[in-house]
Design an enzyme around this catalytic site. Structure first.
Site, PDB file in Angstrom:
ATOM      1  N   TYR A   1      11.783  -2.424  -4.005  1.00 21.49           N
ATOM      2  CA  TYR A   1      11.608  -1.018  -4.348  1.00 21.49           C
ATOM      3  C   TYR A   1      12.893  -0.485  -4.981  1.00 21.49           C
ATOM      4  O   TYR A   1      13.995  -0.954  -4.666  1.00 21.49           O
ATOM      5  CB  TYR A   1      11.351  -0.171  -3.087  1.00 21.49           C
ATOM      6  CG  TYR A   1       9.975  -0.318  -2.490  1.00 21.49           C
ATOM      7  CD1 TYR A   1       8.943   0.528  -2.875  1.00 21.49           C
ATOM      8  CD2 TYR A   1       9.717  -1.273  -1.508  1.00 21.49           C
ATOM      9  CE1 TYR A   1       7.677   0.421  -2.306  1.00 21.49           C
ATOM     10  CE2 TYR A   1       8.450  -1.392  -0.936  1.00 21.49           C
ATOM     11  CZ  TYR A   1       7.441  -0.536  -1.339  1.00 21.49           C
ATOM     12  OH  TYR A   1       6.197  -0.632  -0.782  1.00 21.49           O
TER      13      TYR A   1
ATOM     14  N   ARG B   1      12.162   4.927   2.630  1.00 20.40           N
ATOM     15  CA  ARG B   1      12.472   6.358   2.545  1.00 20.40           C
ATOM     16  C   ARG B   1      13.338   6.819   3.717  1.00 20.40           C
ATOM     17  O   ARG B   1      14.190   7.704   3.552  1.00 20.40           O
ATOM     18  CB  ARG B   1      11.182   7.175   2.451  1.00 20.40           C
ATOM     19  CG  ARG B   1      10.473   6.954   1.097  1.00 20.40           C
ATOM     20  CD  ARG B   1       9.027   7.398   1.116  1.00 20.40           C
ATOM     21  NE  ARG B   1       8.899   8.803   1.441  1.00 20.40           N
ATOM     22  CZ  ARG B   1       7.738   9.417   1.653  1.00 20.40           C
ATOM     23  NH1 ARG B   1       6.594   8.730   1.543  1.00 20.40           N
ATOM     24  NH2 ARG B   1       7.702  10.696   1.934  1.00 20.40           N
TER      25      ARG B   1
ATOM     26  N   ARG C   1       0.864  -1.183   0.000  1.00 19.09           N
ATOM     27  CA  ARG C   1       0.000   0.000   0.000  1.00 19.09           C
ATOM     28  C   ARG C   1       0.897   1.229   0.000  1.00 19.09           C
ATOM     29  O   ARG C   1       1.262   1.748   1.056  1.00 19.09           O
ATOM     30  CB  ARG C   1      -0.925  -0.050   1.210  1.00 19.09           C
ATOM     31  CG  ARG C   1      -2.012  -1.115   1.022  1.00 19.09           C
ATOM     32  CD  ARG C   1      -2.757  -1.383   2.294  1.00 19.09           C
ATOM     33  NE  ARG C   1      -1.864  -1.970   3.292  1.00 19.09           N
ATOM     34  CZ  ARG C   1      -2.215  -2.253   4.548  1.00 19.09           C
ATOM     35  NH1 ARG C   1      -3.436  -2.004   4.948  1.00 19.09           N
ATOM     36  NH2 ARG C   1      -1.349  -2.775   5.386  1.00 19.09           N
TER      37      ARG C   1
ATOM     38  N   ASP D   1       2.509   4.991  -0.440  1.00 17.79           N
ATOM     39  CA  ASP D   1       2.106   6.318   0.035  1.00 17.79           C
ATOM     40  C   ASP D   1       1.827   7.272  -1.114  1.00 17.79           C
ATOM     41  O   ASP D   1       2.156   7.002  -2.273  1.00 17.79           O
ATOM     42  CB  ASP D   1       3.239   6.923   0.879  1.00 17.79           C
ATOM     43  CG  ASP D   1       3.284   6.337   2.272  1.00 17.79           C
ATOM     44  OD1 ASP D   1       2.212   6.126   2.863  1.00 17.79           O
ATOM     45  OD2 ASP D   1       4.403   6.081   2.757  1.00 17.79           O
TER      46      ASP D   1
END
Lengths: 256, 256
Positions: free
Chosen positions: B112, B199, B51, B53
């Protein structure tokens, strides 16, 4: 005493009518000239190595202009970038040059990249930034056929009707096609190009990639010296101006 | 009899509040559920492997849902893409699956990519699609320091305060940093991540790349189990969900 500046510029062509200043809409040239005015309160003409069409992008367009204001190269770059916001135009480098440097007339070669995304699904991340071709393309066949266009030829078949060049004869130094995953990349390099020449060559090579044309068909299209003999004009979305060559830089012509 | 579908989705995260359906704005999930409804007149819930951001992109998010309508895979892909227009969301593939497949619960690994553009000039072509870092980064030093985070650890220092995971202990299978021209690319792979973990790790590695932190400082930040001990949260712009792993696909855990 004014100083001549060379700047290297990245831009996203989507919001612009092209490089050249237009009365009826935004252009990269007008953005840059306005940024120079805001920064230095001087009205200048910014000349580019290539006058790209509406929707065409650049990773490294080269442009030049004169400035009376006495400042350093980093200040020119940073101040222009500050005043260019929020336009998608960025000055990567600024260099002080001899007064006879001219981004267009001193340029001895130009390179373009054309990006095709070869898949069924629409473009989400690359919308407006590549040409979506859904029929599977044979990049090797495209590359082989592209070699029929390398060298000095009359490129009338690949020339836009609006083209203002004095002669349709150009020398194509490189036309390479390669596949990287689902992307087919075409690199075109020449001293100069006719209007729409790269996009018309790409549209023709697509016919080869789809298996509808052979390399001989490309040779025939070239020999016809007739725009209707070649393929469609590929959309602006996939085209990127990537390099301008100047004296002192190596720019190999093909053996013709 | 309904059929379970697995879809692989590319999206540009800029216009969305994130993957998950929200009352107060657009989401990727709502776009897909609306496209399913327009195509099949069925109200479904589309589950995703991750999910993401607000502002985070995907080159290949995986999602699943059930459909009563009896159609083939190409039709599902093409019809969803038709109804997804003009949103920057594209279904790359659709596959009919066994009924126990679930994009989130069956997923055994996620990857990612984080893109940093390392230069002074603003982003024209990559605006909203990468993190602009102007201080020169030492990618080799970042890669070496990143290895301090690989393996099973308590990642409290890299966890958003809003994170709802039951445990802060995760096993990071890979955290690689490499430079390609002016771009620094970070690949993160794990069975699952805490909220903002990628991040926050990127923001910490940036400190190393700038020479402000050593690899030992990264180890200390990890050991502190305190969010304020680690670096800033890197912006969403540079983050791309790139792969979801399912049983049968190779997903190597690190030697810990």
């Amino acid at each position: 005493m004014s100083r001549r500046w060379k700047i290297t510029v990245e831009f996203d062509g989507r919001p612009f009518l092209g490089w050249q200043r237009q009365d009826h809409g935004p252009s990269v040239q007008a953005c840059l000239e306005e940024a120079v005015h805001r920064f230095a309160q001087e009205r200048v003409t910014v000349h580019a190595a290539g006058r790209t069409d509406s929707g065409v992008h650049a990773t490294a367009m080269v442009a030049s202009f004169d400035l009376e204001k006495d400042v350093g190269a980093e200040k020119v770059r940073d101040a222009l970038n500050y005043h260019l916001k929020p336009n998608p135009v960025a000055v990567l480098r600024a260099e002080a040059m001899e007064g006879d440097f001219h981004a267009r007339f001193s340029c001895i070669g130009r390179s373009y990249l054309y990006r095709i995304v070869n898949r069924r699904a629409p473009l989400a991340l690359d919308a407006g930034r590549a040409w979506l071709v859904s029929h599977p393309l044979d990049a090797d066949a495209m590359h082989a056929a592209a070699q029929r266009l390398v060298g000095q030829h009359d490129f009338t078949s690949f020339r836009a009707s609006l083209c203002q060049a004095a002669s349709p004869v150009k020398t194509l130094a490189e036309l390479s096609v390669g596949r990287v995953g689902e992307e087919v990349r075409i690199v075109a390099r020449a001293r100069s190009f006719l209007h729409h020449q790269v996009r018309n060559m790409v549209g023709t090579l697509k016919m080869v990639g789809e298996g509808r044309w052979t390399a001989d068909d490309v040779s025939s299209a070239l020999a016809a010296r007739n725009r209707s003999a070649a393929g469609q004009t590929a959309p602006a979305d996939g085209l990127y101006f990537t390099h301008a060559f100047y004296p002192g830089e190596r720019f190999d012509d093909p053996v013709t």
